[in-house]
Design an enzyme around this catalytic site. Structure first.
Site, mmCIF file in Angstrom:
data_model
loop_
_atom_site.group_PDB
_atom_site.id
_atom_site.type_symbol
_atom_site.label_atom_id
_atom_site.label_comp_id
_atom_site.label_asym_id
_atom_site.label_seq_id
_atom_site.Cartn_x
_atom_site.Cartn_y
_atom_site.Cartn_z
ATOM 1 N N GLU B 278 2.175 -8.834 1.586
ATOM 2 C CA GLU B 278 3.546 -8.337 2.479
ATOM 3 C C GLU B 278 4.044 -9.352 3.344
ATOM 4 O OE1 GLU B 278 3.736 -4.128 3.089
ATOM 5 O OE2 GLU B 278 3.417 -4.563 5.154
ATOM 6 N N GLU B 281 5.757 -11.894 1.350
ATOM 7 C CA GLU B 281 7.127 -11.126 1.057
ATOM 8 C C GLU B 281 8.065 -11.168 2.146
ATOM 9 O OE1 GLU B 281 6.673 -7.047 0.091
ATOM 10 O OE2 GLU B 281 8.760 -6.946 -0.659
ATOM 11 N N CYS B 304 2.827 0.973 3.331
ATOM 12 C CA CYS B 304 1.425 1.440 3.432
ATOM 13 C C CYS B 304 1.383 3.249 3.315
ATOM 14 C CB CYS B 304 0.737 1.143 4.143
ATOM 15 S SG CYS B 304 0.767 -0.424 4.591
ATOM 16 N N SER B 324 9.094 -2.882 1.545
ATOM 17 C CA SER B 324 8.162 -3.872 0.970
ATOM 18 C C SER B 324 7.848 -3.134 -0.511
ATOM 19 C CB SER B 324 7.006 -4.209 1.669
ATOM 20 O OG SER B 324 5.816 -4.732 0.992
ATOM 21 N N LYS B 363 -1.467 10.969 0.588
ATOM 22 C CA LYS B 363 -2.185 10.114 -0.570
ATOM 23 C C LYS B 363 -2.733 10.605 -1.623
ATOM 24 C CE LYS B 363 -2.450 6.080 1.973
ATOM 25 N NZ LYS B 363 -1.638 4.905 1.668
ATOM 26 N N GLU B 366 0.630 10.118 -3.611
ATOM 27 C CA GLU B 366 0.600 9.045 -3.932
ATOM 28 C C GLU B 366 0.037 8.577 -5.476
ATOM 29 O OE1 GLU B 366 -1.103 6.053 -1.595
ATOM 30 O OE2 GLU B 366 0.880 4.827 -1.525
ATOM 31 N N GLU B 371 3.884 5.396 -11.677
ATOM 32 C CA GLU B 371 3.876 3.968 -11.389
ATOM 33 C C GLU B 371 2.588 3.410 -11.143
ATOM 34 O OE1 GLU B 371 6.096 6.459 -10.069
ATOM 35 O OE2 GLU B 371 6.506 5.230 -8.034
ATOM 36 N N CYS B 520 -2.361 6.661 11.014
ATOM 37 C CA CYS B 520 -3.094 7.381 10.124
ATOM 38 C C CYS B 520 -4.166 7.957 11.013
ATOM 39 C CB CYS B 520 -3.825 6.337 9.204
ATOM 40 S SG CYS B 520 -2.536 5.090 8.450
#
Lengths: 178, 593
Positions: B278, B281, B304, B324, B363, B366, B371, B520
Site C-alpha cells: 500500500e 501504491e 483493510c 487502494s 470479515k 469479505e 474475487e 478494529c
C-alpha cells in the site's frame, strides 16, 4: 389501471399513463428533495397519484430523496394512512380511537366487515371498497366516527351502514357526472 | 453546580447531569437496558425509573437532568415494583430460550431480571413476531428476541450513517429490521456488526461458524491453519474475566495449538506486507500525479476494513478508484498460505483449511467475496470472531487463564510493531508513514517514540501534515512537499470526510478509514460491551505491544523481506498483483426484486 378516479390534484378523467405518473412523481421528489420533513408530504402525494405506494415508487422516493430505504419503509408502515397494497375505489376508515372504541366503534367495524365481506386492510373483489382502521379523526365528541373517502360520518350505528354506503355512492356518482 | 441527594447521599454535580450519572457519582447503581453510554439515552425501556421527592410520577433517570436541591430515591417499594413490572412485561413478549441462546450468561435482559429479583412470569400473552434472517454471511437476526431498545438503530444510523435497521410497523407489531422487515441483504448493510455488538439480548448475533471449524479439525484430509488479527490479543482475555486491555497474545497462541491448528500464523505478518504494497501504491500514485501529470485518483483510501469497502461500494461508488487495490491483511494471508506456504509443506491449496480469528463480522462477508480466490479456492475458509474463539476455547475444555505463553510459527507469524497498531484508529496510517517516510527520505522517522500524536486518540476525524525536506534521488519529485493525511473511524465520520473532499473543502493525499469506532479493537466481533473506556484500554494495550518490539517498521520485517526475495519479487510486482490485490464493484442500495 385499478381506478378511473382522478389521480391526485389532476382534474382530467382519463387515467394518467405510467410515464406521466412517473414524471409527476419525479417533480414532487425534486421539489421536496432538500426540504427538511419532506418525506411525509412526498409519500402522501405519491399515494394520491398511484392510489397506494407500490414498491417501485417507494424505492424511487428513497433513492430520489436520498433517504435510507429502511427509514422510508419505517415511516410508511408506522402510519395507517399509507398503504403498500392496491386499494379500492373508495376508502372506508373506521375509527378505533379511545372515544370511538368505547362508544361502539368495534361493532361498527364488525358491521362493515360483514357488509363488505372483507377483513381490515383488504379490498373487495370488485375493487370498490377498502376497509381500514384509523386512530382518531379528531371527532371524538361525535363518536363513533368513520370516514368514507374524505367525508366524515358521525354517531354511526351498525344498523345504518348500508344506508351510509348507498348515499355515499350516489353522491360520488353525481360528483363524477358533474 | 447542583447539590443532589441520592438515597440520602449528597453529591455536587454539574448542572444538566442526568440522575443516572449523578447516582453513579454517589456510588449508587441504577439498572438500565436501552441506555448505552456515549451512544443512546432515550428513556424508552423504563428500567431506570427512580422516585423524585415532590414529583407525581417516577422518572427515567437516564434522561432526567438533576436540579439543585433535588432528592432522589432509587430503591423504594414503588420503584422496585415498577421496575419489576417493566421487566416482566418485556419477558412476557421475549423469546426466552436462554439455554440455547447465543447470549446465555452474556445477556443484559437476563442480568437485569436477575438483578431486580424477577422470579416468576406473572404475565402470559402474545409473543413478539419471529423473523429469522440468515441472509448475510456475517449476521443472524431473530426478531422474537428483540426488546425494541433501539440501540442498534441508533448505532446504525447515527454512528455508522448506514440506517439498514429502523423500526418497522407500529405498537405491538413493531419490529426493528430492514425495510418492511425483509432480509438484511435487501438493503445497504455493510455487515459491520455494530448492531450485534450493542444488542443487549440475542436478537442480532454473529453467524456462528464454530462447528465448521471443528468439522475441519476433525477431517484428516484437511491441513487446518489459523491466523489472528492484531486486535484479538488485546480483547480475547475479556472472555475469560481479564479486564479490557489485558495482553494475552502468548496464551492465545497456546490455546490455538491446544485446539489443534497445524499452523498458527499472525495476520500481523500480512499487515506488514500490506504496508509494503500500500505504501508503494501511494508513492506510485503520487508520482503519477506529480511527475506524469496523469489522473492518479488521489486521495488514496486504505482498504483493510471490509465494512468500509462495502460502504464505499454502496454509497460512494464514484470513489472506488480512490481505494487502494490492496486486499486486506486477512485475505493476503490466505492467498500467501494457499500458494507459497502450500508449496513449502507439499499441500494442494484445496487441502488447506484457513481459519481467521477476527474482531469483525464484516470479515466473514469479505472472505465470501468471489474475487477472494487467488489460488482457485477461497483465500480464507472460515472467519471466527473474537467472541466465537472465546467460546471455542471454552468448548475445548481449556483453562485459558492457566495457559503458558506460546509463540507464533515462523515465518508467517513474524511481524513488527507497525503491524500491531493496525488494530486501532490511526494505526494503519502511522504504520504506513513510518515506512513511506523512510523509503522516500532515507532518514529515520522523526516522531517521538515513532508516534504521530495528531492521529492518535478517539476524535472522529484526525489530520496530520508531514513535511518532506530531503529525499533520496528516486523520489526527488517529493522534495519540499507536504503529505496531508486524514484518519476517520466510524462510517459516519468517513462520510463527513468524503463530503468535505467532494465539496473541495479538504485536500488530502492519503486517508485511513476504519469502519468501527476506535478501529478494529472496537469491532463488531469483539467481547461486549465496548464503550470508550474499553476502547482506550485496548488501544493502550496495542501501543504497548508495539513499543515492546525490537522492530517497529514494516519494511524492517525480515520475514517479509524474505518473502519478496524468495517468492513475490517486489511490491506491486506481477505475483503481488495476482495474489495480493483486488477489485471493487458498485452495489445497488436497494436489492432488485
Amino acid at each position: 389501471m385499478l381506478t378511473d378516479k382522478p389521480a391526485g390534484d389532476c382534474h382530467c378523467t382519463e387515467p394518467a399513463s405510467p410515464e406521466e405518473l412517473r414524471r409527476r412523481l419525479d417533480e414532487i421528489i425534486t421539489e421536496y428533495k432538500d426540504k427538511p420533513g419532506g418525506l411525509i408530504p412526498v409519500l402522501q402525494i405519491a399515494q394520491g397519484l398511484y392510489g397506494y405506494l407500490p414498491d417501485e415508487v417507494v424505492r424511487r422516493i428513497s433513492l430520489g430523496l436520498d433517504k435510507p430505504y429502511s427509514e422510508v419503509a419505517g415511516v410508511i408502515t408506522f402510519y395507517s394512512f399509507f398503504s403498500t397494497r392496491p386499494r379500492g375505489e373508495h376508502m372506508v376508515r373506521v375509527c378505533l380511537g379511545t372515544a370511538c372504541y368505547v362508544r361502539g366503534g368495534k361493532q361498527v367495524l364488525d358491521a362493515f366487515k360483514k357488509e363488505l365481506g372483507i377483513d381490515v386492510g383488504e379490498t373487495t373483489a370488485d375493487r370498490k371498497y377498502t376497509l381500514e382502521v384509523a386512530r382518531c379523526f379528531g371527532a371524538c365528541g361525535l363518536a363513533p366516527a368513520i370516514t368514507i373517502d374524505d367525508v366524515v360520518h358521525q354517531r354511526v350505528k351498525p344498523t345504518k351502514i348500508r344506508e351510509i354506503l348507498a348515499k355515499h355512492m350516489q353522491a360520488a356518482a353525481v360528483a363524477k357526472g358533474a | 453546580m447542583a447539590k443532589v441527594t441520592i438515597d440520602g447521599i449528597e453529591v455536587d454535580v454539574a448542572e444538566g447531569t442526568t440522575i443516572l450519572d449523578a447516582a453513579s457519582s454517589a456510588g449508587v447503581h441504577i439498572p438500565t437496558l436501552c441506555f448505552l453510554k456515549d451512544v443512546q439515552a432515550i428513556g424508552a425501556c423504563r428500567i431506570c425509573l427512580v422516585e423524585i421527592e415532590g414529583a407525581r410520577d417516577l422518572a427515567a433517570s437516564c434522561v432526567m437532568p438533576v436540579s439543585d436541591g433535588m432528592k432522589v430515591r432509587t430503591n423504594t417499594p414503588r420503584v422496585r415494583e415498577a421496575r419489576k413490572t417493566v421487566v416482566e412485561l418485556l419477558l412476557s413478549e421475549h423469546d426466552g430460550d436462554c439455554t440455547t441462546c447465543n447470549r446465555n450468561e452474556d445477556c443484559e435482559l437476563q442480568a437485569v431480571a436477575h438483578e431486580i429479583g424477577v422470579t416468576e412470569n406473572r404475565y402470559e400473552g402474545a409473543k413478539s413476531k419471529r423473523t429469522l434472517d440468515a441472509s448475510t454471511p456475517a449476521l443472524r437476526r431473530n426478531t422474537a428476541k428483540c426488546i425494541l431498545c433501539r440501540r442498534c438503530v441508533t448505532i446504525c444510523s447515527e454512528v455508522q450513517g448506514v440506517t439498514a435497521l429502523f423500526p418497522q410497523y407500529r405498537g405491538f407489531k413493531t419490529v426493528v429490521g430492514p425495510a418492511f422487515n425483509k432480509d438484511l441483504d435487501t438493503v445497504a448493510c455493510v455487515q459491520c456488526g455494530q448492531c450485534g455488538a450493542v444488542c443487549p439480548v440475542g436478537a442480532i448475533i454473529e453467524n456462528d461458524q464454530i462447528e465448521e471449524v471443528w468439522a475441519a479439525l476433525g477431517n484428516p484430509n484437511k491441513h487446518v491453519v489459523v491466523q489472528t488479527a492484531p486486535a484479538i490479543r488485546a480483547a480475547l482475555g475479556e472472555c475469560f474475566g481479564y479486564p479490557p486491555g489485558t495482553r494475552v497474545k502468548g496464551q492465545m497462541v497456546s490455546a490455538l495449538r491446544r485446539i489443534g491448528f497445524q499452523g498458527v500464523f499472525d495476520t500481523n505478518f500480512t499487515a506488514d506486507l500490506t504496508i509494503m504494497e500500500e505504501g508503494t501504491e501511494l508513492l506510485l500514485r503520487l508520482k503519477k500525479a506529480l511527475v506524469d501529470k496523469q489522473e492518479a485518483h488521489l486521495p488514496m483510501f486504505t482498504s483493510c476494513s471490509p465494512g468500509w469497502i462495502r460502504f464505499a461500494e454502496y454509497f460512494y461508488p464514484d470513489m472506488l478508484p480512490n481505494l487502494s487495490t490492496c486486499k486486506s491483511p486477512q485475505q493476503m494471508m490466505g492467498a500467501v498460505v494457499k500458494s507459497h506456504y502450500a508449496k513449502k509443506v507439499g499441500k494442494k491449496p484445496e487441502d488447506i483449511f484457513m481459519v481467521s480469528i477476527m474482531p469483525c463480522t464484516a470479515k466473514k462477508a469479505e472472505a465470501k467475496r468471489a474475487e477472494m480466490n487467488a489460488n482457485g479456492v477461497a483465500d480464507v475458509d472460515v472467519v471466527l470472531t473474537t467472541r466465537e474463539l472465546g467460546r471455542m476455547i471454552t468448548q475445548a475444555g481449556i483453562d485459558f487463564r492457566s495457559l503458558p505463553d506460546g509463540t507464533m510459527d515462523t515465518p508467517l507469524g513474524e511481524s513488527t510493531g507497525a503491524a500491531d497498531i493496525f488494530a486501532n484508529t490511526g494505526g494503519v496510517m502511522e504504520a504506513a508513514l513510518r515506512t513511506a517516510y523512510e523509503i522516500v527520505t532515507g532518514q529515520p522517522f522523526p516522531f517521538e517514540n515513532l508516534h504521530v500524536k495528531p492521529i492518535e486518540g478517539l476524535a472522529g476525524v484526525k489530520e496530520a501534515s508531514i513535511p518532506i525536506k530531503d529525499t533520496v534521488p528516486e523520489w526527488a519529485f517529493l522534495r519540499g512537499a507536504t503529505l496531508n493525511v486524514a484518519v476517520a473511524h466510524g462510517l459516519g465520520n468517513a462520510r463527513k470526510v468524503i463530503e468535505r473532499i467532494k465539496k473541495g473543502e479538504a485536500h488530502y493525499h492519503f486517508i485511513e478509514i476504519m469502519t468501527c469506532p476506535g478501529g478494529c479493537i472496537g469491532g463488531g466481533g469483539q467481547p461486549r460491551m465496548t464503550g470508550n473506556d474499553t476502547r482506550k484500554a485496548r488501544i493502550a494495550a496495542i501501543y504497548a505491544e508495539d513499543e515492546h518490539r525490537d522492530l517497529r517498521k514494516s519494511h524492517e520485517n525480515p520475514a517479509v523481506q524474505k518473502l519478496y526475495a524468495e517468492f513475490l519479487g517486489h511490491p506491486l510486482g506481477h505475483k503481488s498483483h495476482e495474489l495480493l490485490h483486488t477489485t471493487y464493484t458498485a452495489r445497488a442500495k436497494i436489492k432488485a426484486n
